[in-house]
Design a protein around this motif. Sequence first.
Motif, PDB file in Angstrom:
ATOM      1  N   GLY A 199     -68.055 -62.436  31.301  1.00  0.00           N
ATOM      2  CA  GLY A 199     -67.637 -63.844  31.304  1.00  0.00           C
ATOM      3  C   GLY A 199     -66.156 -64.058  31.587  1.00  0.00           C
ATOM      4  N   GLU A 247     -69.752 -68.781  20.048  1.00  0.00           N
ATOM      5  CA  GLU A 247     -70.174 -67.480  19.523  1.00  0.00           C
ATOM      6  C   GLU A 247     -69.175 -66.917  18.513  1.00  0.00           C
ATOM      7  OE1 GLU A 247     -72.830 -66.253  23.443  1.00  0.00           O
ATOM      8  OE2 GLU A 247     -70.798 -65.439  23.208  1.00  0.00           O
ATOM      9  N   ASN A 270     -68.203 -68.714  24.474  1.00  0.00           N
ATOM     10  CA  ASN A 270     -67.463 -67.710  23.705  1.00  0.00           C
ATOM     11  C   ASN A 270     -66.939 -68.312  22.406  1.00  0.00           C
ATOM     12  OD1 ASN A 270     -67.806 -65.561  25.396  1.00  0.00           O
ATOM     13  ND2 ASN A 270     -65.790 -65.712  26.390  1.00  0.00           N
ATOM     14  N   LYS A 299     -69.820 -57.804  21.487  1.00  0.00           N
ATOM     15  CA  LYS A 299     -71.073 -58.410  21.030  1.00  0.00           C
ATOM     16  C   LYS A 299     -72.239 -57.487  21.305  1.00  0.00           C
ATOM     17  CE  LYS A 299     -68.985 -62.723  22.291  1.00  0.00           C
ATOM     18  NZ  LYS A 299     -68.882 -63.731  23.336  1.00  0.00           N
TER      19      LYS A 299
HETATM   20 MG    MG Z   1     -68.921 -64.473  27.065  1.00  0.00          MG
END
Ligand code: MG
Length: 502
Positions: free
Chosen positions: A459, A404, A401, A452
């Motif tokens: 997650g 990202e 995360n 996203k």
């Molecule tokens: Mg995630």
Amino acid sequence: MLEDNPRDAELIQELLEADHFVCEVTRAQTRAEFVAGLENAGINLILADYKLPSFDGLTALKLALHARADLPFIFVSGTLGEEVAIDAVKIGATDYVVKSRLSRLVPSVQRALREARERAERKKAEEAFRRSEMYLAEAQRLSHTGSFGWDPASGKIYWSDETYRIFECEPTIEPTVQLALDRTHPDDRMRLRQILDCASTERSEFTAEHRLLMANGSVKYVRAVAHPSTGEDPESFIFVGAITDITERKRGEEERDRLRQIEADLAHMNRVGMMGELAASLAHEIKQPIAAAAINAMSCTQWLCGDAPDVTQASKSASAMIAAVTRAGGIIDRVSSLYRRGTPARELVDLNEIVQEISVLLGNTADRNAVSIRTDLDPALPTTTADRVQLQQVLMNLMLNGIEAMHDTGGKLTVASKRTEDSQLLISVSDMGIGLSIDEAERIFEAFFTTKPRGTGMGLSISRRIIASHGGYLWASPNAGRGATFQFTLPVEETASSPSAV
Ligand SMILES: [Mg+2]
Ligand SMILES: Nc1ncnc2c1ncn2[C@@H]1O[C@H](COP(=O)(O)OP(=O)(O)O)[C@@H](O)[C@H]1O
């Protein structure tokens, strides 16, 4: 006392008092007085003359029977003929005493009072019994528990109302073992029969959990427990037991199992989903030892195939080859546990080691996103009891995360470990990415919340659950500068809570 003659009234009272009766006499001569007297709750006994100037004993008896059936009623009269007296007793008088034989009065009164007392006590006991029966029936209904008795020798069975309701049988039907077996689900019949046979030959208590197949095709789960109880004859015994309808509880358990399975499946999908990210790192990690093994194999062949084969050197190369291949195998082992659907297992884990492992695995992904991973680990960090794979999953989720979040800008991802003042382990993952808005800070932990385009939103919700099941807490906070920090605690001591299948 219904009596018009004051001298008779006095005489009767004296007789009773001479025999240590404590008397309080209310005398009536008319119907109105008598009726008023009946309303006096303190009255224990009615003594009545038969003939009075304006009233009569028989009418008085009928009034008394109607209003106070519990009160003993004795005729005390001079004119009472045998026949009339018998009639009076027939319709409900307790006794009669003729004034010419007043010696019978005291024993008669004594008996009447004793019997009245006994009646009252019996009535009270019956009421108490009825009440406890009612409470019991109600408790059985509320708890879906019926009771039963079973005499294996005669085959006689007793069922309580609730047991009839559980078996869905008319209360007029006489229960038998065969009936109970017929109502049992065909798949459970054999087992139940064995349990009953065994219990009755061994005179031992038994517990049976089985299903009932109802007439409309529905299935009930029941649990029966019983123990042998010996009566007066020590040779004979009956089983006394209870049967509970546990269908609701069973359905609840099934539903919980189903949800647990879904959760485990989602967690597994989350792990497998992350594997794509790891593929490149993995390939790189594994390629190195394999290349080393190939070189060692080559020199091993050279040592053996030369003009003067050197076995010592050849075996050195072979050993190096084994070491390299073992290293490659170790890397695959570590990662393949993430693929597996193992049951959660607790072991002593070193969190620093996990952080380092995941940092290596995510190295390639970080490079591609212009992210550098920095670790700031407390070398004196104590170990904790935890599920290694689950903690790897949490760290990978948080670190991915973070990477990202810095997708567009690149930056630094810092993973730190330390021991808090209240003796917990604290791991933090900080990035310099897009950061969190206030209203996002809690919503991001909801399942399926994602911003996203190809996100799953699983997650963080899975990670929070994993940490909670280890007795810790996971939370997010915006950084003072850019980005966000995700932190979680874990207890140092082993937690009592058992691992759950997240
Ligand atoms: Mg995630
Ligand atoms: N480090 C972070 N910085 C900013 N936002 C984040 C960060 N980590 C998670 N989020 C937000 O939380 C959401 C949920 O994250 P997650 O549960 O891991 O699902 P996914 O990554 O599939 O979207 C993300 O879509 C993102 O909006």
